[in-house]
Scaffold this motif. Structure first.
Motif, PDB file in Angstrom:
ATOM      1  N   CYS A 130      28.827   0.577 -38.210  1.00  0.00           N
ATOM      2  CA  CYS A 130      27.611   1.209 -38.714  1.00  0.00           C
ATOM      3  C   CYS A 130      27.796   2.724 -38.547  1.00  0.00           C
ATOM      4  O   CYS A 130      28.869   3.185 -38.175  1.00  0.00           O
TER       5      CYS A 130
ATOM      6  N   CYS B 244      23.208  -1.481 -30.032  1.00  0.00           N
ATOM      7  CA  CYS B 244      23.695  -0.302 -30.752  1.00  0.00           C
ATOM      8  C   CYS B 244      22.524   0.554 -31.224  1.00  0.00           C
ATOM      9  O   CYS B 244      21.420   0.061 -31.449  1.00  0.00           O
TER      10      CYS B 244
ATOM     11  N   CYS C  23      21.901   1.617 -34.019  1.00  0.00           N
ATOM     12  CA  CYS C  23      21.452   1.275 -35.379  1.00  0.00           C
ATOM     13  C   CYS C  23      20.372   0.189 -35.361  1.00  0.00           C
ATOM     14  O   CYS C  23      19.821  -0.155 -36.399  1.00  0.00           O
TER      15      CYS C  23
ATOM     16  N   HIS D 225      30.542  -4.416 -36.269  1.00  0.00           N
ATOM     17  CA  HIS D 225      29.483  -5.338 -35.840  1.00  0.00           C
ATOM     18  C   HIS D 225      29.807  -6.791 -36.175  1.00  0.00           C
ATOM     19  O   HIS D 225      30.274  -7.107 -37.268  1.00  0.00           O
TER      20      HIS D 225
HETATM   21 ZN   LIG Z   1      25.407  -0.270 -34.955  1.00  0.00          ZN
END
Ligand SMILES: [Zn+2]
Length: 439
Positions: free
Chosen positions: A259, A320, A322, A266
């Protein structure tokens, strides 16, 4: 699986759940897979019978260790027995390189192609792709490869634009960039410096082009700590585009794509179960590198259970930035068969290449590994460079000690001599790693 639309981004629901919930989800999928294999796979039916495995007793991911692993060798020797559908259900015939040089057939059904499209759809979403993007595919779409087709299917599903150029052809790549204004590239990262070289020699203003990012396949662009490696740096120093690494293989039919955080590819829990195993096929600790071992989910044609990929990676389980909570896979640090035990340190050839690539006057090289009289590994690096550097052994060894704590033996040759050894008659790719060990 419902997909959350976070702005233009698509994140499957399961990818933001607590790890324990993801595990439960995968265990349910695992039970479905085991039932499917018991019914349709000749290879696994025999394996379960031979090892007296009652699939109803395999309930958790930890229970997987009761089942023997599947190797590339199994796949090569018994290809047909892995196929779970009659031949007339196969749509796409793919080959992948086998252990004995001969290609191994890999077959995909209509439903497998849908699965592959979904996999790349969520993978490109992970790499911040939106329907407004246009990707230039600088990879092979035919020649029985899976990857190029997978990117095409995924980008199509996502609603992005696609330009199919294929690898090489620098002039056509830039003509196409000018004509269609792609926002992204899909390429092996080592091709990007070649593109830059071409642009600089031919006065192409690549820095102000429409290209803003590249999805990098097949080669690592990062060190295990996620800083850019020599190749990644070489690209970033010249061209300010965002780099996303992606890792996949034909057998797993699943991608691990970075990402925006750029901290590992991922894991997509709907597609695959991943284990990290040591030399005795036991799970490694969380902070140790292990062999990526996969169990494919939702595959109809040739599903695999505990397939050992040969790739050694670290994995990371913290959530994470994201928003995804899924495990992240670090860059491949090497191939298992190429592991070198040298002066008490475990090394893989890519770490050696990375040191050598940093020294600008080294034009080419060969890394030779052999077994010494004590039965341990020895490394000899043959370096091709201008004669005036032939006494630079100490400089190179210092570089090695700084980065890897150990230094191999060094010998010097002219670049032409090295090139000759790298290119034996029948090889299409240069040989840079020579393994003379008695295994
Ligand atoms: Zn991520």
């Amino acid at each position: 699986m419902p997909v959350i639309k976070n702005g233009l981004m698509h994140i499957p629901d399961i990818e933001t759940k607590p790890l324990e919930e993801i595990k439960k989800y995968q265990e349910k999928k695992l039970a479905e897979l085991l039932t499917y294999l018991q019914e349709h796979s000749k290879f696994y039916k025999e394996l379960f019978a031979q090892h007296k495995i009652d699939i109803r007793q395999i309930k958790t991911l930890e229970d997987l260790t009761q089942i023997p692993v599947t190797t590339k060798d199994d796949l090569q020797k018994r290809t047909e027995d892995f196929l779970c559908v009659p031949k007339n259900k196969i749509v796409d015939f793919i080959t992948t390189s086998g252990t004995m040089g001969e290609p191994v057939t890999f077959a995909m059904t209509d439903s497998d192609l849908d699965r592959l499209a979904y996999n790349e759809y969520i993978s490109f979403s992970c790499a911040d792709t939106t329907p407004d993007d246009i990707f230039q595919l600088m990879v092979t779409l035919d020649k029985r490869f899976m990857a190029g087709m997978a990117y095409f299917l995924g980008l199509r599903k996502l609603g992005a634009g696609i330009i199919r150029i294929g690898p090489g052809l620098q002039e056509l790549q830039f003509e196409s960039i000018q004509r269609f204004s792609p926002t992204g590239l899909v390429t092996v990262p080592s091709f990007i410096p070649k593109l830059i070289d071409y642009a600089e020699k031919n006065g192409v203003d690549y820095k102000n082009s429409s290209v803003k990012k590249a999805v990098c396949i097949g080669e690592a662009i990062r060190n295990p700590d996620f800083t850019l490696n020599t190749l990644g740096k070489r690209i970033a120093d010249k061209w300010d585009i965002k780099l996303y690494s992606t890792y996949a293989s034909t057998e797993m039919g699943t991608a691990f794509t970075e990402c925006e955080a750029g901290r590992g590819g991922h894991h997509h829990p709907e597609m695959i179960i991943v284990e990290f195993l040591d030399e005795n096929d036991q799970p490694v600790k969380d902070d140790e590198p292990g062999e990526v071992t996969v169990t494919t989910l939702g595959v109809e044609g040739m599903p695999l259970l505990r397939f050992k990929t040969g790739d050694i990676c670290y994995h990371h389980t913290e959530a994470c930035s994201c928003g995804r909570t899924t495990m992240r896979l670090g860059p491949v640090i090497g191939r298992k068969q190429q592991m070198i035990k040298f002066k008490g340190t475990t090394l893989y050839p890519p770490a050696i290449y990375d040191v050598l690539n940093e020294i600008e006057w080294i034009e080419n090289y060969i890394v030779e590994v052999s077994t010494n009289q004590l039965g341990t590994d020895e490394i000899l690096v043959k370096i091709g460079c201008d004669e005036r550097y032939f006494n630079s052994e100490k400089t190179i060894k210092d570089h090695f000690r700084a980065k890897l704590r150990v230094a191999p033996e060094i010998t010097f040759y002219s670049p032409a001599e090295i090139y000759q050894i790298q290119m034996p008659a029948k090889n299409r790719k240069p040989v840079i790693f020579v393994d003379n060990r008695n295994h």
